[in-house]
Design an enzyme around this catalytic site. Sequence first.
Site, mmCIF file in Angstrom:
data_model
loop_
_atom_site.group_PDB
_atom_site.id
_atom_site.type_symbol
_atom_site.label_atom_id
_atom_site.label_comp_id
_atom_site.label_asym_id
_atom_site.label_seq_id
_atom_site.Cartn_x
_atom_site.Cartn_y
_atom_site.Cartn_z
ATOM 1 N N TRP A 191 -3.527 5.854 -5.142
ATOM 2 C CA TRP A 191 -2.843 6.835 -4.304
ATOM 3 C C TRP A 191 -1.823 7.652 -5.088
ATOM 4 O O TRP A 191 -1.120 7.135 -5.944
ATOM 5 C CB TRP A 191 -2.087 6.133 -3.187
ATOM 6 C CG TRP A 191 -2.959 5.453 -2.194
ATOM 7 C CD1 TRP A 191 -3.083 4.114 -2.000
ATOM 8 C CD2 TRP A 191 -3.836 6.071 -1.240
ATOM 9 N NE1 TRP A 191 -3.980 3.874 -0.986
ATOM 10 C CE2 TRP A 191 -4.459 5.045 -0.507
ATOM 11 C CE3 TRP A 191 -4.156 7.397 -0.939
ATOM 12 C CZ2 TRP A 191 -5.380 5.293 0.510
ATOM 13 C CZ3 TRP A 191 -5.071 7.638 0.070
ATOM 14 C CH2 TRP A 191 -5.671 6.605 0.786
ATOM 15 N N THR A 210 0.844 -1.190 0.000
ATOM 16 C CA THR A 210 0.000 0.000 0.000
ATOM 17 C C THR A 210 0.876 1.236 0.000
ATOM 18 O O THR A 210 1.915 1.273 0.655
ATOM 19 C CB THR A 210 -0.954 0.037 1.210
ATOM 20 O OG1 THR A 210 -1.656 1.271 1.187
ATOM 21 C CG2 THR A 210 -0.227 -0.117 2.537
ATOM 22 N N LYS A 240 -6.076 10.484 -3.038
ATOM 23 C CA LYS A 240 -6.568 9.283 -3.702
ATOM 24 C C LYS A 240 -7.398 9.699 -4.911
ATOM 25 O O LYS A 240 -8.445 10.308 -4.763
ATOM 26 C CB LYS A 240 -7.402 8.438 -2.737
ATOM 27 C CG LYS A 240 -7.429 6.980 -3.164
ATOM 28 C CD LYS A 240 -8.055 6.099 -2.122
ATOM 29 C CE LYS A 240 -7.686 4.655 -2.346
ATOM 30 N NZ LYS A 240 -8.488 3.737 -1.552
ATOM 31 N N GLU A 298 -4.678 -3.047 4.538
ATOM 32 C CA GLU A 298 -4.296 -3.672 5.810
ATOM 33 C C GLU A 298 -5.410 -4.553 6.377
ATOM 34 O O GLU A 298 -5.213 -5.285 7.336
ATOM 35 C CB GLU A 298 -3.963 -2.583 6.848
ATOM 36 C CG GLU A 298 -2.691 -1.794 6.570
ATOM 37 C CD GLU A 298 -2.904 -0.615 5.616
ATOM 38 O OE1 GLU A 298 -3.873 -0.631 4.836
ATOM 39 O OE2 GLU A 298 -2.078 0.312 5.644
#
Length: 552
Positions: free
Chosen positions: A441, A181, A436, A326
Amino acid sequence: MVGATNQTLRPFMWRAGKLFPDREIVSRTAEGLTRYTYSEYEGRVAQLAGALADAGIERGDRVATFCWNHNRHFETYFGVPSMGAQLHTINPLLPDHHIQYIVENAEDRIIFVDPSLAPKLAGAVDEDAFASVEQFVVMASEVPDTDLTPVTDYESFIADQPTEYDWPDLPEDQPAGMCYTSGTTGKPKGVEYSQQMLWAHTMATLPKSALDIGSSDVIMPVVPMFHVNAWGLPFSTTAAGAKHVYPGPSPTPEDLAKLIEEEGVTMTAGVPTVWLGLLEYLDENDADMSSLERIIIGGSAAPKSVIRRFDEEYDVDVLHAWGMTEMSPVGTVAHLKPGMEDLPAEAQYEKRAKQGLLAPGLEMRVVDDDGNEVPWNGEDFGELWVRGPWVTTEYFERPDANEQDFEGNWLKTGDVVTVDEEGYVKIVDRAKDVIKSGGEWISSVELENTIMAHDDVAEATVVGVPHERWQERPVAFVVPAAGVTEDEVKREVVELVRKEFPKWWTPDEVVFIDEVPKTATGKFDKKVLRDQYDDASLVEGKAPEEDAPTDN
Ligand code: AMP
């Protein structure tokens, strides 16, 4: 002691192959539609596992993909983890230096790559970063002209293998998946999914209280398979014995509408940008959406207008969901509670536009700056913390980030939320300094560092501003050095960014200011700039649509 088998992915595939052998997996490819059944799927997955074993892949090794959504990518979803290796899905939209960092960090041994993405991957190959990579496998039936080496094609790779494989019994903590991420500043962070986390997430997302998936469903994940396993849908669709529809590379709204109509899609999922595009297409074109029952919208906030339009014009329920890499990723889903269907329509849409109710199996806390839990009154806000069986408690080899983002087994999400009296979570801000755009991102800090490295720039900051189509776009605020012309700086700033980052990271606008506002502690106060930035006249140009992340 009470005994039971381990919670692993293997039984999901076994059940689909045995109980729903004729249910289909349909995939749009560059050559047209591919269609086969679960029983053929099971055989091909066994062939893939055999080929991986022959290539020397052992338990715990990482095997990567660099692919869009299609059936071969789906074959790696069960084939890689069920033979004991770890499936690392790489986001091909990342800048090259991120790709190099994560391949090196993960020590991938084989990379499966789409033909259309082979040039992008070849451009990112760096001898040191890719030192662990022994083989590239192109997702095709022949090898295209490519600089990747050594290279083979997928069909040759699996061709000589038997259609049965002696699947091992794996421990629950066996790493099965991995996804990086870029959700906070700095280097991308690896999240590992154990067999048990993926099992738990699959079981948690099936019931009505989450995504409500059954064998009669026809499910089309538009959310990329490199984003947290396409929100786990390939696993939950298989667990339910439902039909899969994969939209392939670069689906247009027309492709999506056609697949829904022709394959009888009942449920689909993706970021808001995709659905804004489909609504626009449907405004101008006839398509039969009658099979479609619900759309999972997440990744960014689902606009209330989109929820309303799908409901009123197409009788399609939007399920607004929130989650994170996550969290494997599903965290909340905005279902109405019993009795709420009697509320006025507007009040219902208001609730459904919130991020929603925590999925069963998870726990949450909302914590203010002093570490105290805030009351659930819809007004007080704080950072959302979550924990549960499919929420990670650490990043891969990143003690620095672990210290910042976890407390015990709580994940500090970086999302600032209110919770109303009924328990509906609403994201009101982000503690993390990122942008975003169209579900992908953009690191404001990396852009700032690059822009500030320019001699003619005294100071710069990059903030995300709301955008109707992409949810957010970057805008650079620049203090030019004394004596330079604004036009010159503007051009050079854009050139500089384009050299280092994908085009879609380029700020929509470069705004000149005399000074970057600062907080009491001397940090850039982006909130002030964001608040000031509601004057549309500041925006001269939007990001060119062909560069956008989801148009691939
Ligand atoms: P990722 O790890 O890339 O899936 O991004 C997770 C982050 O995306 C969350 O922490 C939120 O900031 C944002 N996000 C995900 N879903 C939503 C949503 N439904 N509404 C608003 N933001 C969201």
